[in-house]
Design a protein around this motif. Structure first.
Motif, mmCIF file in Angstrom:
data_model
loop_
_atom_site.group_PDB
_atom_site.id
_atom_site.type_symbol
_atom_site.label_atom_id
_atom_site.label_comp_id
_atom_site.label_asym_id
_atom_site.label_seq_id
_atom_site.Cartn_x
_atom_site.Cartn_y
_atom_site.Cartn_z
ATOM 1 N N GLU A 55 0.843 -1.207 0.000
ATOM 2 C CA GLU A 55 0.000 0.000 0.000
ATOM 3 C C GLU A 55 0.872 1.249 0.000
ATOM 4 O O GLU A 55 1.796 1.374 0.796
ATOM 5 C CB GLU A 55 -0.905 0.026 1.238
ATOM 6 N N ARG A 57 0.023 5.435 0.035
ATOM 7 C CA ARG A 57 -1.025 6.458 0.108
ATOM 8 C C ARG A 57 -0.364 7.824 0.012
ATOM 9 O O ARG A 57 0.581 8.121 0.737
ATOM 10 C CB ARG A 57 -1.816 6.345 1.399
ATOM 11 N N GLU A 64 -6.720 12.382 -1.206
ATOM 12 C CA GLU A 64 -5.594 11.458 -1.209
ATOM 13 C C GLU A 64 -5.849 10.376 -2.237
ATOM 14 O O GLU A 64 -6.976 10.154 -2.672
ATOM 15 C CB GLU A 64 -5.363 10.841 0.163
ATOM 16 N N THR A 66 -4.819 6.249 -2.900
ATOM 17 C CA THR A 66 -4.249 5.039 -2.311
ATOM 18 C C THR A 66 -4.067 4.014 -3.414
ATOM 19 O O THR A 66 -4.976 3.789 -4.216
ATOM 20 C CB THR A 66 -5.171 4.464 -1.220
#
Length: 98
Positions: A55, A57, A64, A66
């Motif tokens: 992941e 972000r 945002e 991700t």
């Protein structure tokens, strides 16, 4: 401070609609380029909020992005542009902290 009505168009949105142009042509707007499932570039980023192999972000103003996947790495971070490589499985656009 007055809260902005969520249904109300901003000046930028009205200009874009009136001129029939995409809002991301303006400077300081985010832009995402995806090449296949293994490479992407995100422009208009602030901080890297999460950085793990599964992941990544990124902060983009009040929103945002991700990216989930496998073996994810940031290959570049320069002047608000981040290069990401790895096996990209999913991408989500959302608000910071939600």
């Amino acid at each position: 401070m007055k809260e902005r009505d969520e249904n109300r168009e901003t000046l930028r949105e009205r200009i874009c609609r009136g001129l029939d142009i995409e809002p991301d042509v303006f400077p300081h707007e985010g832009m995402v380029e995806i090449r296949g499932r293994s490479s992407m570039t995100v422009r208009g980023c602030g901080r890297i909020l999460v950085y793990r192999p599964d992941e990544i972000r990124l902060e983009m103003g009040a929103s945002e992005i991700t990216v989930w996947g496998e073996k994810l790495v940031c290959t570049s971070y320069y002047l608000g542009a981040v290069g990401i490589e790895g096996r990209i499985k999913a991408i989500n656009f959302g608000e910071v902290g939600k």
